[in-house]
Design a protein around this motif. Structure first.
Motif, mmCIF file in Angstrom:
data_model
loop_
_atom_site.group_PDB
_atom_site.id
_atom_site.type_symbol
_atom_site.label_atom_id
_atom_site.label_comp_id
_atom_site.label_asym_id
_atom_site.label_seq_id
_atom_site.Cartn_x
_atom_site.Cartn_y
_atom_site.Cartn_z
ATOM 1 N N TRP A 1 3.874 5.131 3.503
ATOM 2 C CA TRP A 1 4.369 3.967 4.256
ATOM 3 C C TRP A 1 5.827 4.118 4.660
ATOM 4 O O TRP A 1 6.255 3.580 5.691
ATOM 5 N N ASP A 2 6.619 4.851 3.867
ATOM 6 C CA ASP A 2 8.048 4.986 4.186
ATOM 7 C C ASP A 2 8.339 6.306 4.889
ATOM 8 O O ASP A 2 9.403 6.913 4.700
ATOM 9 N N PHE A 3 7.402 6.740 5.726
ATOM 10 C CA PHE A 3 7.544 7.937 6.559
ATOM 11 C C PHE A 3 8.859 7.916 7.336
ATOM 12 O O PHE A 3 9.258 6.890 7.881
ATOM 13 N N ASP A 4 9.550 9.067 7.385
ATOM 14 C CA ASP A 4 10.784 9.203 8.171
ATOM 15 C C ASP A 4 10.522 10.071 9.396
ATOM 16 O O ASP A 4 10.038 11.207 9.277
ATOM 17 N N ASP A 5 10.867 9.557 10.538
ATOM 18 C CA ASP A 5 10.724 10.235 11.823
ATOM 19 C C ASP A 5 11.911 11.183 12.007
ATOM 20 O O ASP A 5 13.064 10.738 12.007
ATOM 21 N N PRO A 6 11.680 12.498 12.170
ATOM 22 C CA PRO A 6 12.808 13.434 12.287
ATOM 23 C C PRO A 6 13.659 13.215 13.529
ATOM 24 O O PRO A 6 14.808 13.672 13.579
ATOM 25 N N GLY B 1 0.824 -1.204 0.000
ATOM 26 C CA GLY B 1 0.000 0.000 0.000
ATOM 27 C C GLY B 1 0.855 1.249 0.000
ATOM 28 O O GLY B 1 2.081 1.207 0.121
ATOM 29 N N ASN B 2 0.195 2.383 -0.104
ATOM 30 C CA ASN B 2 0.917 3.642 -0.215
ATOM 31 C C ASN B 2 0.866 4.477 1.048
ATOM 32 O O ASN B 2 1.572 5.475 1.150
ATOM 33 N N LYS B 3 0.047 4.104 2.022
ATOM 34 C CA LYS B 3 -0.158 4.936 3.204
ATOM 35 C C LYS B 3 0.160 4.184 4.488
ATOM 36 O O LYS B 3 0.067 2.960 4.561
#
Length: 358
Positions: free
Chosen positions: A327-332, A56-58
Motif C-alpha cells: 500500500w505504501d508503494f513509492d513511485d521512482p 490492508g497490505n496491498k
C-alpha cells in the motif's frame, strides 16, 4: 520524456507472492509436507504481521486480471511495475517467507527456506531477465543457514541473502556469525527486512514491549534497525568480516545521522569496552551499510529532508525501493525531486548495481 524520466531504476524491494497455498509443496520432501499439513494445510509460512493494517497490505490496483493473488502474476508485475517505470532489475524478496524465522522449530523453518529458494529459482527467475532474487534463510540455526547460502548463492540470478528484522537477540552477536562468514565467502550482501517483529519466538517489537496497533508498530520499526546496527558495529562484525555488507530495508532513513552522532560520541569515552574497533563507528557504517528509500520520510518542508541527507553519505548509501505491491508503494518518478540528477542516478540504480554486481 525528459532526461530525468529516462533514468534507469533498480528496485531493491519487490515482493513476489504465491499463486496458491500449495506452491511450495512440490519442493518439500514428504516429512515436511506432512508438517505443513499439520499446521493447517496452507502455505508453510511463519509469523506475519502481529498487527493488522487498517488499510490492508496491498495496493488495490495490483490485483492481476488473471485472478491470481496480488504479487503472484509475474506478467502483470512486468506490465504494472517494470515497463512503466523503466525498471532495469527488480530484486525479489518474499516478505512472507522470511518470517519463518519466527517459528520455534528450526528444522522446519530451514526446510521451508530450502523449498522457497528452489521455487524462486524454478518458477520466478526464468520469467524475465529483469528478475533477480534474494535467497531466504532462517536465523534459528546459523549453521544450517550458512549451508543454504553456500547451496544457493552460486546461482547467477541470486544477488543477496534475506532475513527479517525480528529476532531474539541483536544481530551483531557471535551466534549469528556463521551467516556473515557465508555471506562474505559467497560475496552476498545481507538484506534485513521488517515484517514480523513481536510475533512467534521474536522479542517484542519495541524496547518497552508490545504496542496496541499497526500505526504504533509501523512507526517504531526504526528501533529494531538501530539496535541491530549498533550491535553489528560494537560486536566487531565489520572488523571480523571486512567485505561483508548489510542492507537495512524498509526501515526509514532520517534516524541514522543522530544515532551515529551519539554512537561516535559515546565511543570516544567508552572505547575500552570495544577494543577490537579500530575506527569510529560511523566509518564502519559508511563503508558496510546501505538503506532503502521506502518508506522515505517526507517532511512538509522538502529542504529538511535534503538537510538530513547532507548529514550522512546518503548519495552513496541509499538504494531505491518501491515496496511493490504494498500500500505504501513509492513511485521512482515522484521521490527525490529536489536532488541533483547525478544524486538521483546513484540512488535509483548505480549504488545497487555496484552492491549487487548487476
Amino acid at each position: 520524456m525528459n532526461q530525468e524520466e529516462k533514468l534507469p531504476v533498480i528496485d531493491c524491494d519487490v515482493h513476489n507472492g504465491f499463486r496458491s497455498n500449495h506452491d511450495l509443496f512440490p519442493y518439500l520432501d514428504d516429512t515436511w509436507k506432512s508438517q505443513a499439513l499439520l499446521r493447517g494445510g496452507g502455505l508453510p509460512l511463519g509469523g506475519g504481521l502481529p498487527y493488522a493494517s487498517p488499510i490492508g497490505n496491498k495496493r488495490k490496483d495490483a490485483n492481476p486480471p488473471s485472478g491470481l493473488p496480488v504479487g503472484a502474476d509475474p506478467d502483470y508485475m512486468i506490465k504494472q511495475l517494470i515497463e512503466p517505470f523503466n525498471v532495469e532489475y527488480a530484486i525479489l524478496c518474499s516478505d512472507s517467507m522470511i518470517a519463518v524465522s519466527s517459528f520455534a522449530d528450526a528444522d522446519y523453518a530451514a526446510a521451508m527456506c530450502r523449498a522457497y529458494n528452489d521455487y524462486l529459482i524454478a518458477e520466478w527467475l526464468p520469467k524475465s531477465p529483469t528478475f533477480k532474487g534474494l535467497l531466504c534463510i532462517a536465523t534459528q540455526d546459523p549453521i544450517q543457514a550458512a549451508r543454504e547460502i553456500d547451496r544457493i548463492a552460486p546461482h547467477p540470478d541470486i544477488v543477496g541473502v534475506s532475513i527479517i528484522g525480528g529476532s531474539r537477540m541483536p544481530y551483531g552477536q557471535r551466534f549469528f556469525h556463521p551467516i556473515y562468514e557465508a555471506c562474505q565467502r559467497n560475496d552476498m550482501p545481507l538484506v534485513i527486512h521488517p515484517g514480523a517483529e513481536g510475533s512467534g519466538i521474536f522479542n517484542p517489537p519495541t524496547a518497552v514491549g508490545y504496542v496496541s496497533n499497526y500505526l504504533e508498530w509501523h512507526s517504531c520499526l526504526p528501533q529494531t534497525y538501530m539496535a541491530h546496527l549498533v550491535s553489528f558495529v560494537c560486536e566487531g562484525v565489520f572488523e571480523k568480516y571486512p567485505d561483508f555488507k548489510v542492507v537495512l530495508s524498509e526501515g526509514g532513513v532520517t534516524w541514522l545521522p543522530p544515532l551515529l552522532w551519539r554512537l561516535d560520541k559515546n565511543f570516544k569515552a567508552l572505547r575500552a569496552s570495544t577494543p577490537w574497533l579500530k575506527r569510529l563507528p560511523s566509518e564502519y557504517v559508511r563503508d558496510h551499510c546501505f538503506m532503502t528509500t521506502q518508506p522515505i520520510e517526507e517532511p512538509d518542508n522538502p529542504k529538511h529532508l535534503k538537510m538530513m541527507f547532507e548529514m550522512f553519505d546518503a548519495e552513496n548509501m541509499l538504494l531505491f525501493s518501491s515496496d511493490y505491491p504494498h500500500w505504501d508503494f513509492d513511485d521512482p518518478t515522484k521521490i527525490l525531486k529536489q536532488f541533483p540528477l547525478e544524486t538521483k542516478r546513484k540512488i535509483l540504480s548505480e549504488n545497487a548495481r555496484a552492491l549487487f554486481k548487476l
